[in-house]
Design an enzyme around this catalytic site. Structure first.
Site, PDB file in Angstrom:
ATOM      1  N   HIS A 121      47.775  32.537 -73.934  1.00 33.68           N
ATOM      2  CA  HIS A 121      46.466  33.142 -73.650  1.00 33.68           C
ATOM      3  C   HIS A 121      46.504  34.625 -73.995  1.00 33.68           C
ATOM      4  O   HIS A 121      47.133  35.429 -73.311  1.00 33.68           O
ATOM      5  CB  HIS A 121      46.120  32.944 -72.180  1.00 33.68           C
ATOM      6  CG  HIS A 121      44.701  33.274 -71.849  1.00 33.68           C
ATOM      7  ND1 HIS A 121      43.820  33.845 -72.754  1.00 33.68           N
ATOM      8  CD2 HIS A 121      43.981  33.112 -70.694  1.00 33.68           C
ATOM      9  CE1 HIS A 121      42.650  34.021 -72.178  1.00 33.68           C
ATOM     10  NE2 HIS A 121      42.722  33.587 -70.933  1.00 33.68           N
ATOM     11  N   GLU A 179      35.654  23.478 -67.208  1.00 38.22           N
ATOM     12  CA  GLU A 179      35.181  23.486 -68.589  1.00 38.22           C
ATOM     13  C   GLU A 179      34.835  22.079 -69.063  1.00 38.22           C
ATOM     14  O   GLU A 179      33.837  21.877 -69.767  1.00 38.22           O
ATOM     15  CB  GLU A 179      36.231  24.107 -69.513  1.00 38.22           C
ATOM     16  CG  GLU A 179      35.755  24.224 -70.956  1.00 38.22           C
ATOM     17  CD  GLU A 179      36.683  25.020 -71.852  1.00 38.22           C
ATOM     18  OE1 GLU A 179      36.259  25.400 -72.959  1.00 38.22           O
ATOM     19  OE2 GLU A 179      37.839  25.271 -71.449  1.00 38.22           O
ATOM     20  N   CYS A 218      38.640  37.906 -70.413  1.00 40.32           N
ATOM     21  CA  CYS A 218      39.027  36.951 -71.452  1.00 40.32           C
ATOM     22  C   CYS A 218      37.851  36.447 -72.282  1.00 40.32           C
ATOM     23  O   CYS A 218      38.042  35.644 -73.202  1.00 40.32           O
ATOM     24  CB  CYS A 218      39.774  35.783 -70.820  1.00 40.32           C
ATOM     25  SG  CYS A 218      41.214  36.331 -69.892  1.00 40.32           S
ATOM     26  N   PHE A 222      37.652  36.426 -66.165  1.00 37.46           N
ATOM     27  CA  PHE A 222      37.580  36.886 -64.782  1.00 37.46           C
ATOM     28  C   PHE A 222      36.352  37.785 -64.626  1.00 37.46           C
ATOM     29  O   PHE A 222      36.008  38.566 -65.518  1.00 37.46           O
ATOM     30  CB  PHE A 222      38.831  37.691 -64.420  1.00 37.46           C
ATOM     31  CG  PHE A 222      40.055  36.856 -64.167  1.00 37.46           C
ATOM     32  CD1 PHE A 222      40.020  35.469 -64.160  1.00 37.46           C
ATOM     33  CD2 PHE A 222      41.275  37.479 -63.912  1.00 37.46           C
ATOM     34  CE1 PHE A 222      41.155  34.712 -63.916  1.00 37.46           C
ATOM     35  CE2 PHE A 222      42.422  36.736 -63.672  1.00 37.46           C
ATOM     36  CZ  PHE A 222      42.370  35.357 -63.674  1.00 37.46           C
ATOM     37  N   LYS A 250      45.339  27.478 -77.304  1.00 44.01           N
ATOM     38  CA  LYS A 250      46.223  28.241 -76.415  1.00 44.01           C
ATOM     39  C   LYS A 250      47.503  27.477 -76.125  1.00 44.01           C
ATOM     40  O   LYS A 250      48.493  28.073 -75.704  1.00 44.01           O
ATOM     41  CB  LYS A 250      45.502  28.573 -75.110  1.00 44.01           C
ATOM     42  CG  LYS A 250      44.395  29.616 -75.243  1.00 44.01           C
ATOM     43  CD  LYS A 250      43.800  29.952 -73.889  1.00 44.01           C
ATOM     44  CE  LYS A 250      42.707  31.011 -73.997  1.00 44.01           C
ATOM     45  NZ  LYS A 250      41.477  30.505 -74.656  1.00 44.01           N
ATOM     46  N   HIS A 291      38.133  26.992 -74.218  1.00 40.65           N
ATOM     47  CA  HIS A 291      38.862  28.085 -73.567  1.00 40.65           C
ATOM     48  C   HIS A 291      40.214  27.551 -73.113  1.00 40.65           C
ATOM     49  O   HIS A 291      41.236  28.197 -73.325  1.00 40.65           O
ATOM     50  CB  HIS A 291      38.040  28.620 -72.402  1.00 40.65           C
ATOM     51  CG  HIS A 291      38.590  29.862 -71.792  1.00 40.65           C
ATOM     52  ND1 HIS A 291      38.825  31.010 -72.514  1.00 40.65           N
ATOM     53  CD2 HIS A 291      38.980  30.150 -70.510  1.00 40.65           C
ATOM     54  CE1 HIS A 291      39.315  31.951 -71.718  1.00 40.65           C
ATOM     55  NE2 HIS A 291      39.425  31.451 -70.500  1.00 40.65           N
TER      56      HIS A 291
END
Length: 416
Positions: free
Chosen positions: A343, A317, A167, A402, A338, A306
């Site tokens: 996402h 975050e 991502c 990830f 998002k 994010h």
């Protein structure tokens, strides 16, 4: 003309193209963001009745033959269709500039690539045998297919790469394209990300790892930073940016959205899926982006986070932003778009770098929708539920993937 290893140059964004669940093209997309349009709905692309999660951010009404020939459509995965469409939208938005093809690069990334094509051909193998498997299977499924097709669509023969960092992939593409131009390896580049992985297998897989929300209501399912958040919403689409040497852009009278001024990349080296709890890798990436930009932490006005709507990501975050920016973090507008798009995995970072540039250009921070209940671990200003007009000189776009991949792109108002 600048050459490799020349003194660093300024880099600007002159074109933006988006194909997303909330709009196609920069104007429709931006209107969707600023009006709080939710692009999440019940899955229509296949029968999801036996799946634990039945919602996603699908792109409805997409017509690939608008962007590719019938033969190209048949021989390319949906993620490539999205990529070529977004790239052509961005190029048109930039005014279709005349370029030296050898000095024009493509950095187009994905997190997963042509998984839909792989699964379809595997079914052919099982049901009809190996002789019926398509000879185009491999070029349809390979992650770098989007970058290759975008380059072929324009005839660009400069540096061409696909960075597959889950991502964070789209942000890495923008950041590395910025470096290509900054240090003289290209004059212009199309940078982007694409993803088309709303499939029964991926929904089942992400659901099994407890990553997806179990909220069945599409309108409230994605709620970043809210105390009731319980997972992300799988989405699809593509974002593309035209990056250009600033001197060149000014000389041709280009409309400039913003200057790309910094880029930071790091690794958590902690866990294959979970973020480092204190956000140490994210802090490192934020600090690196600001250092390259030559900007202090208290210069940041807006952060496109994010913000996946997962319990672990949003808390980590938030900690990273506070540690990277200090007390100034509480004076920064932070939002997760998002909450509207879902996402988009490998496309997210490129789309959201474009959002940061649009926020600078238009002086508006898009909202975080569905934010209603404060979490003690998430105590910043998340621009709840309504877009906010404000002066935005410097913005950051965060992306984490990830594997522990972190990428941060800094953009600021361009002053020639």
């Amino acid at each position: 003309m600048a050459g490799p290893h020349s003194d660093s140059r300024r880099v600007v964004i002159t074109g933006i193209g988006t194909i997303s669940p909330i709009g196609t093209g920069v104007e429709d997309f931006w209107e969707g963001l600023t009006t709080g349009r939710i692009g999440i709905s019940h899955i229509e692309g296949f029968d999801a009745s036996n799946l634990p999660v039945r919602i996603a951010g699908e792109v409805h009404g997409f017509q690939p033959d608008r962007w590719l020939t019938p033969k190209e459509v048949k021989r390319a995965d949906r993620c490539v269709h999205f990529a070529v469409g977004a790239a052509k939208l961005a190029w048109s938005d930039a005014g279709e500039p005349a370029v030296d093809h050898a000095r024009t690069g493509v950095m187009f990334s994905t997190g997963i690539g042509g998984l839909g094509s792989l699964l379809a051909q595997h079914l052919v193998l099982l049901e009809k045998g190996p002789d019926r498997v398509s000879p185009f299977m491999v070029p349809m499924l390979m992650p770098n297919a989007a970058a290759g097709h975008v380059a072929m669509a324009f005839g660009f023969t400069g540096p061409n790469m696909c960075i597959t960092t889950a991502c964070a992939a789209g942000s890495n593409a923008v950041g590395e394209a910025f470096r290509l131009i900054r240090y003289g390896f290209a004059d212009v580049a199309i940078a982007g990300g694409t993803e088309a992985s709303i499939l029964p297998l991926t929904v089942a897989g992400f659901a099994q790892m407890q990553a997806l929300t179990r909220n069945p209501d599409p309108s409230t399912a994605c709620r970043p930073f809210d105390r009731q958040r319980d997972g992300f919403v799988l989405s699809e689409g593509s974002g593309a940016l035209v990056l250009e040497d600033a001197e060149r852009a000014v000389s041709r009278g280009a409309r400039i959205y913003a200057e790309v001024c910094g880029y930071g990349a790091s690794a958590d080296a902690y866990h294959i899926t979970a973020p480092e709890p204190e956000g140490l890798g994210a802090i490192q990436a934020i600090q690196a982006a600001l250092e390259e930009a030559g900007e202090p932490p208290d210069a940041v006005d807006y952060i496109n986070a994010h913000g996946t709507s997962t319990p672990l990501n949003d808390a980590a975050e938030t900690r990273a932003i506070k540690k990277a920016l200090g007390d100034h973090a509480y004076r920064v507008a932070v939002s997760s778009t998002k909450s509207m798009t879902g996402h988009m995995l490998g496309a997210a970072g490129a789309v959201e770098a474009g959002v940061a540039a649009l926020a600078v250009a238009n002086g508006v921070a898009p909202p975080t929708m569905n934010y209603h209940t404060q979490d003690e671990d998430c105590d910043l200003d998340y621009v709840p539920n309504e877009a906010r007009p404000m002066d935005i000189r410097l913005a950051l776009s965060n992306a984490f993937g990830f594997g522990g991949h972190n990428a941060v792109v800094a953009v600021r108002r361009f002053d020639s």
